[in-house]
Design a protein around this motif. Structure first.
Motif, PDB file in Angstrom:
ATOM      1  N   ILE A 143       0.843  -1.200   0.000  1.00 13.53           N
ATOM      2  CA  ILE A 143       0.000   0.000   0.000  1.00 13.53           C
ATOM      3  C   ILE A 143       0.876   1.247   0.000  1.00 13.53           C
ATOM      4  N   HIS A 144       1.914   1.254   0.835  1.00 15.24           N
ATOM      5  CA  HIS A 144       2.862   2.383   0.835  1.00 15.24           C
ATOM      6  C   HIS A 144       3.410   2.618  -0.573  1.00 15.24           C
ATOM      7  N   CYS A 145       3.812   1.541  -1.230  1.00 13.89           N
ATOM      8  CA  CYS A 145       4.389   1.660  -2.579  1.00 13.89           C
ATOM      9  C   CYS A 145       3.348   2.134  -3.592  1.00 13.89           C
ATOM     10  N   GLY A 146       2.105   1.639  -3.442  1.00  9.26           N
ATOM     11  CA  GLY A 146       1.047   2.059  -4.348  1.00  9.26           C
ATOM     12  C   GLY A 146       0.696   3.526  -4.210  1.00  9.26           C
ATOM     13  N   LEU A 147       0.932   4.072  -3.030  1.00  8.32           N
ATOM     14  CA  LEU A 147       0.649   5.488  -2.757  1.00  8.32           C
ATOM     15  C   LEU A 147       1.860   6.382  -3.004  1.00  8.32           C
ATOM     16  N   ALA A 148       2.982   5.798  -3.378  1.00  8.85           N
ATOM     17  CA  ALA A 148       4.254   6.535  -3.398  1.00  8.85           C
ATOM     18  C   ALA A 148       4.193   7.804  -4.236  1.00  8.85           C
ATOM     19  N   MET A 149       3.613   7.746  -5.430  1.00 12.48           N
ATOM     20  CA  MET A 149       3.605   8.917  -6.292  1.00 12.48           C
ATOM     21  C   MET A 149       2.778  10.051  -5.687  1.00 12.48           C
ATOM     22  N   ILE A 150       1.635   9.708  -5.086  1.00 15.10           N
ATOM     23  CA  ILE A 150       0.833  10.737  -4.416  1.00 15.10           C
ATOM     24  C   ILE A 150       1.577  11.265  -3.198  1.00 15.10           C
ATOM     25  N   SER A 151       2.253  10.387  -2.479  1.00 12.26           N
ATOM     26  CA  SER A 151       3.004  10.806  -1.293  1.00 12.26           C
ATOM     27  C   SER A 151       4.146  11.741  -1.675  1.00 12.26           C
ATOM     28  N   TYR A 152       4.849  11.397  -2.753  1.00 11.32           N
ATOM     29  CA  TYR A 152       5.912  12.285  -3.228  1.00 11.32           C
ATOM     30  C   TYR A 152       5.331  13.609  -3.731  1.00 11.32           C
ATOM     31  N   LEU A 153       4.168  13.564  -4.354  1.00  7.57           N
ATOM     32  CA  LEU A 153       3.525  14.803  -4.804  1.00  7.57           C
ATOM     33  C   LEU A 153       3.175  15.688  -3.611  1.00  7.57           C
ATOM     34  N   LEU A 227      -3.096   6.121   3.975  1.00  6.94           N
ATOM     35  CA  LEU A 227      -2.819   4.723   4.289  1.00  6.94           C
ATOM     36  C   LEU A 227      -4.069   4.036   4.827  1.00  6.94           C
ATOM     37  N   LEU A 228      -4.754   4.685   5.771  1.00  2.00           N
ATOM     38  CA  LEU A 228      -5.977   4.121   6.335  1.00  2.00           C
ATOM     39  C   LEU A 228      -7.049   3.944   5.263  1.00  2.00           C
ATOM     40  N   GLU A 229      -7.174   4.921   4.384  1.00  3.28           N
ATOM     41  CA  GLU A 229      -8.192   4.856   3.337  1.00  3.28           C
ATOM     42  C   GLU A 229      -7.973   3.647   2.441  1.00  3.28           C
ATOM     43  N   CYS A 230      -6.722   3.391   2.069  1.00  2.00           N
ATOM     44  CA  CYS A 230      -6.435   2.240   1.207  1.00  2.00           C
ATOM     45  C   CYS A 230      -6.584   0.922   1.955  1.00  2.00           C
ATOM     46  N   ILE A 231      -6.257   0.906   3.234  1.00  2.00           N
ATOM     47  CA  ILE A 231      -6.502  -0.295   4.046  1.00  2.00           C
ATOM     48  C   ILE A 231      -7.990  -0.605   4.060  1.00  2.00           C
ATOM     49  N   ILE A 233     -10.297   0.295   1.846  1.00  2.00           N
ATOM     50  CA  ILE A 233     -10.740  -0.152   0.519  1.00  2.00           C
ATOM     51  C   ILE A 233     -10.444  -1.632   0.327  1.00  2.00           C
ATOM     52  N   ARG A 234      -9.217  -2.034   0.699  1.00  4.41           N
ATOM     53  CA  ARG A 234      -8.819  -3.441   0.565  1.00  4.41           C
ATOM     54  C   ARG A 234      -9.658  -4.335   1.479  1.00  4.41           C
ATOM     55  N   ALA A 235      -9.879  -3.887   2.723  1.00  3.25           N
ATOM     56  CA  ALA A 235     -10.646  -4.694   3.676  1.00  3.25           C
ATOM     57  C   ALA A 235     -12.105  -4.812   3.232  1.00  3.25           C
ATOM     58  N   LYS A 236     -12.657  -3.743   2.708  1.00  3.51           N
ATOM     59  CA  LYS A 236     -14.061  -3.738   2.286  1.00  3.51           C
ATOM     60  C   LYS A 236     -14.295  -4.676   1.105  1.00  3.51           C
ATOM     61  N   GLU A 237     -13.369  -4.685   0.165  1.00  4.61           N
ATOM     62  CA  GLU A 237     -13.552  -5.516  -1.028  1.00  4.61           C
ATOM     63  C   GLU A 237     -13.220  -6.989  -0.767  1.00  4.61           C
ATOM     64  N   ALA A 238     -12.621  -7.281   0.389  1.00 10.91           N
ATOM     65  CA  ALA A 238     -12.207  -8.652   0.693  1.00 10.91           C
ATOM     66  C   ALA A 238     -13.375  -9.542   1.109  1.00 10.91           C
ATOM     67  N   SER A 239     -14.463  -8.905   1.564  1.00  8.90           N
ATOM     68  CA  SER A 239     -15.578  -9.703   2.061  1.00  8.90           C
ATOM     69  C   SER A 239     -16.878  -8.923   1.898  1.00  8.90           C
ATOM     70  N   ALA A 240     -17.961  -9.631   1.648  1.00  8.48           N
ATOM     71  CA  ALA A 240     -19.255  -8.977   1.492  1.00  8.48           C
ATOM     72  C   ALA A 240     -19.803  -8.557   2.852  1.00  8.48           C
ATOM     73  N   GLY A 241     -20.815  -7.707   2.822  1.00  6.46           N
ATOM     74  CA  GLY A 241     -21.476  -7.305   4.055  1.00  6.46           C
ATOM     75  C   GLY A 241     -21.188  -5.875   4.438  1.00  6.46           C
ATOM     76  N   ASN A 242     -21.965  -5.387   5.403  1.00  4.75           N
ATOM     77  CA  ASN A 242     -21.816  -4.017   5.891  1.00  4.75           C
ATOM     78  C   ASN A 242     -20.471  -3.854   6.594  1.00  4.75           C
ATOM     79  N   PHE A 243     -19.790  -2.744   6.308  1.00  7.48           N
ATOM     80  CA  PHE A 243     -18.454  -2.529   6.873  1.00  7.48           C
ATOM     81  C   PHE A 243     -18.225  -1.031   7.091  1.00  7.48           C
TER      82      PHE A 243
END
Length: 286
Positions: A143-153, A227-231, A233-243
């Motif tokens: 996740i850190h690496c996926g955000l790297a360009m925005i973080s550098y920006l 970082l929390l936002e991407c966590i 997103i990943r957690a929400k898409e991992a399983s169905a149901g209210n989250f």
């Protein structure tokens, strides 16, 4: 931009700062808090987390809403109240910029901010236990690496005073599975929202900036809320149901323990400065 009753934004901000200085001074002078140290933090989440580590008998937490205000409060009140004042500031890009606090009673978080400090050792075990199907396979480094360009920006914006309006955009809009952000579209929309559509900030510019600003620890670079936002997103898409997002974030913050905090540089520096303001048993383990 003007605020009602004020000639300029500068005057409005100065007045707001003055009111916060006055509020801290009132706490210091109040018989109810006589002898207490005022610990200045940024917001309600900071109060919720840090209150678990500081002795309420000796400490009064005050959120001033903006870490930049910390400096103005300390500058104004330190001459007479330095022994009863302390402040914790999100490090943001201070360490990466080689900037050290100018006051002995101003302390920086480990990593970029409180959220990175909480997640420094991974998603806390109690959260993994409660949300195993959602969180067990999440890789924070990816996740850190996926955000790297925005973080550098963000760092580039801080370094060059570009005045980009990051709050205008939601990361979820630009998320690409897995662990990636559509940076080209993000940058274009950000420049548009910032009224900087014609500004010479390109993907290539950010890559050049990144190549010239090596980072050893990505937690110093990544904004914790991103970082929390991407966590989430990943957690929400991992399983169905209210989250519910706010509940999930609260669980992560609530899982931050005395033992975890005791291993931080922040705890070590506060212990060296005033160990009496920490709760009994909260001793630096560094």
């Amino acid at each position: 931009m003007k605020q009602d009753g004020y000639k300029s934004m500068e005057e409005f901000c100065r007045s707001a700062d003055d009111s916060k200085i006055a509020a801290v001074l009132a706490i210091l002078r109040s018989p109810v808090t006589d002898g207490k140290t005022v610990l200045i933090v940024e917001g309600a989440d900071d109060v919720s987390v840090y209150s678990r580590f500081f002795n309420a008998q000796y400490v009064e937490l005050y959120p001033d809403g903006c870490c930049g205000t910390h400096y103005r409060i300390l500058k104004s009140l330190n001459p007479n109240y330095a022994a009863r004042l302390a402040a914790i500031k999100d490090a943001d890009f201070d360490r990466l910029n080689g900037t050290r606090p100018e006051y002995d009673n101003l302390f920086l978080t480990d990593g970029h901010d409180l959220e990175n400090m909480i997640l420094r050792e991974g998603i806390p075990a109690p959260v993994i236990g409660e949300y195993r199907s959602r969180c067990n396979s999440i890789d924070l480094q990816e996740i850190h690496c996926g955000l790297a360009m925005i973080s550098y920006l963000r760092w580039m914006n801080n370094d060059r005073d570009l005045c980009l309006k990051f709050k205008a955009l939601s990361l979820a809009t630009y998320y690409i599975r897995p662990y990636r952000i559509d940076f080209e579209r993000y940058l274009a929309d950000l420049l548009h929202e910032s009224n900087r559509a014609s500004a010479s900030v390109t993907h290539s510019d950010v890559e050049v900036f990144a190549s010239r600003h090596h980072v050893n620890d990505m937690s110093d670079l990544t904004r914790g809320h991103d970082l929390l936002e991407c966590i989430y997103i990943r957690a929400k898409e991992a399983s169905a149901g209210n989250f519910p997002k706010k509940k999930f974030f609260r669980k992560i913050r609530d899982a931050y323990s005395v033992d975890m905090f005791s291993r931080t540089s922040l705890c070590h520096e506060i212990c060296s400065y005033r160990s009496d303001i920490l709760i009994p048993g909260c001793v630096s383990k560094r």
